[in-house]
Write a protein that holds these residues in place. Sequence first.
Motif, PDB file in Angstrom:
ATOM      1  N   SER A 193       6.117  -1.342   9.755  1.00  0.00           N
ATOM      2  CA  SER A 193       5.512  -1.149  11.085  1.00  0.00           C
ATOM      3  C   SER A 193       4.351  -2.121  11.330  1.00  0.00           C
TER       4      SER A 193
ATOM      5  N   LEU B 100       9.201   2.065  14.873  1.00  0.00           N
ATOM      6  CA  LEU B 100       7.968   2.869  14.956  1.00  0.00           C
ATOM      7  C   LEU B 100       6.752   2.001  15.284  1.00  0.00           C
TER       8      LEU B 100
ATOM      9  N   VAL C 135       0.821  -1.223   0.000  1.00  0.00           N
ATOM     10  CA  VAL C 135       0.000   0.000   0.000  1.00  0.00           C
ATOM     11  C   VAL C 135       0.852   1.270   0.000  1.00  0.00           C
ATOM     12  N   CYS C 136       2.142   1.123   0.257  1.00  0.00           N
ATOM     13  CA  CYS C 136       3.010   2.300   0.328  1.00  0.00           C
ATOM     14  C   CYS C 136       3.363   2.773  -1.090  1.00  0.00           C
ATOM     15  N   LEU C 137       3.009   4.027  -1.379  1.00  0.00           N
ATOM     16  CA  LEU C 137       3.226   4.538  -2.738  1.00  0.00           C
ATOM     17  C   LEU C 137       4.718   4.690  -3.044  1.00  0.00           C
ATOM     18  N   ILE C 138       5.504   5.057  -2.026  1.00  0.00           N
ATOM     19  CA  ILE C 138       6.956   5.196  -2.244  1.00  0.00           C
ATOM     20  C   ILE C 138       7.557   3.839  -2.598  1.00  0.00           C
TER      21      ILE C 138
ATOM     22  N   MET D  55       2.955   2.510  17.299  1.00  0.00           N
ATOM     23  CA  MET D  55       1.652   2.062  16.757  1.00  0.00           C
ATOM     24  C   MET D  55       0.991   1.062  17.714  1.00  0.00           C
TER      25      MET D  55
ATOM     26  N   LEU E 200      -2.173   4.155   4.766  1.00  0.00           N
ATOM     27  CA  LEU E 200      -2.235   2.977   3.871  1.00  0.00           C
ATOM     28  C   LEU E 200      -2.420   3.401   2.405  1.00  0.00           C
ATOM     29  N   GLY E 201      -1.899   4.561   2.083  1.00  0.00           N
ATOM     30  CA  GLY E 201      -1.955   5.051   0.698  1.00  0.00           C
ATOM     31  C   GLY E 201      -3.218   5.827   0.366  1.00  0.00           C
TER      32      GLY E 201
ATOM     33  N   CYS F 121       9.463   3.314   2.724  1.00  0.00           N
ATOM     34  CA  CYS F 121       9.304   4.622   3.369  1.00  0.00           C
ATOM     35  C   CYS F 121       9.687   4.473   4.848  1.00  0.00           C
ATOM     36  N   PRO F 122       9.762   5.568   5.606  1.00  0.00           N
ATOM     37  CA  PRO F 122      10.176   5.434   7.021  1.00  0.00           C
ATOM     38  C   PRO F 122       9.252   4.537   7.843  1.00  0.00           C
ATOM     39  N   ALA F 123       7.991   4.380   7.424  1.00  0.00           N
ATOM     40  CA  ALA F 123       7.034   3.596   8.226  1.00  0.00           C
ATOM     41  C   ALA F 123       6.847   2.172   7.698  1.00  0.00           C
TER      42      ALA F 123
ATOM     43  N   VAL G 198       2.179  13.505  11.680  1.00  0.00           N
ATOM     44  CA  VAL G 198       2.786  12.341  12.348  1.00  0.00           C
ATOM     45  C   VAL G 198       1.944  11.091  12.054  1.00  0.00           C
TER      46      VAL G 198
ATOM     47  N   PRO H 129       3.514  10.217   1.116  1.00  0.00           N
ATOM     48  CA  PRO H 129       3.572   9.343   2.298  1.00  0.00           C
ATOM     49  C   PRO H 129       4.471   9.875   3.420  1.00  0.00           C
ATOM     50  N   LEU H 130       5.356  10.828   3.103  1.00  0.00           N
ATOM     51  CA  LEU H 130       6.222  11.384   4.148  1.00  0.00           C
ATOM     52  C   LEU H 130       5.521  12.500   4.927  1.00  0.00           C
TER      53      LEU H 130
ATOM     54  N   LEU I 229       2.498  10.040   8.483  1.00  0.00           N
ATOM     55  CA  LEU I 229       3.843   9.473   8.320  1.00  0.00           C
ATOM     56  C   LEU I 229       3.933   8.058   8.889  1.00  0.00           C
ATOM     57  N   LEU I 230       3.334   7.860  10.076  1.00  0.00           N
ATOM     58  CA  LEU I 230       3.440   6.551  10.746  1.00  0.00           C
ATOM     59  C   LEU I 230       2.596   5.472  10.070  1.00  0.00           C
ATOM     60  N   THR I 231       1.642   5.877   9.243  1.00  0.00           N
ATOM     61  CA  THR I 231       0.754   4.887   8.626  1.00  0.00           C
ATOM     62  C   THR I 231       1.001   4.733   7.116  1.00  0.00           C
ATOM     63  N   CYS I 232       2.231   5.065   6.682  1.00  0.00           N
ATOM     64  CA  CYS I 232       2.548   4.995   5.242  1.00  0.00           C
ATOM     65  C   CYS I 232       1.532   5.812   4.438  1.00  0.00           C
TER      66      CYS I 232
END
Lengths: 139, 112
Positions: free
Chosen positions: A56, A77, A40-43, A81, B84-85, A51-53, B75, B60-61, B78-81
């Motif tokens: 997690s 991280l 799901v992360c676009l990066i 959560m 979730l997009g 990405c940094p997360a 925050v 996402p950042l 950032l913490l949830t990507c």
Amino acid sequence: MSLSRNHFYTYLSAACLVGYGWLLLIGRLKPEEIGTSYDVCLIHHFAHIPCPACGSTRSVLALMHGDIAGGIYWNPLGFIMFALLIALPFWIGYDLALKKETLFKFYHLFEDTLRRKWVAIPAIALILANWVWNIWKNV
Amino acid sequence: MDAQNVDMFLFANSKYLEDYQMPVIRERMLAMDEGHWRMLQYMQFNDPVIILIISLITGPLAIDRFIIGDVGLGVAKLLTCGGLGIWVLVDWIMIMGITRRKNTEKLMMSLY
């Protein structure tokens, strides 16, 4: 208009529910499969770097099984959560039951604190360091 | 304040502010004394187009959220990507309006 107390608690409750749903959906997979099955992360999807997360979810799942070393490895991280997913429903319930707004006030205090340079700069440095570690691990 | 100065200020900053708030802002500015004019001249607003570009590149950042002052939501994003997009996609549509709203709130706070 700034976020009102009731809106804040509604959004936060919805976010917690999405989080639990996500863990239920993902929990049946092996940690190695998660990054590829549900990207799901676009990066990660477009740039092919985490990405940094990223990681997690796997960290939270590891912590749910009592694997603290796994939790640190996948993403530190995840501890934040994990703590939030446990604490928030109780905190929201406490505030709603007693008609208080301790969580709402804490949120504003957190925002004000994070705006200070001496907090923001180390926080950004930690996130960047975690990101570099994530890229190095290729989670 | 002088009506010409107020109109000039609003014309120069109209792209940063919410359209429907303009009459209220104008009325409030006209009622203010000249001492506030210098303070308003140096007021900095976030450009909604720049924030949209930042959102498109670094969604996402959550850098877009941090810049407009939504630190807590930043925050969370950032913490949830990026939620979730999904949050990233929603922000691509919403962030220009949110930036204008934040700019308007900032201006309003200095006017009251």
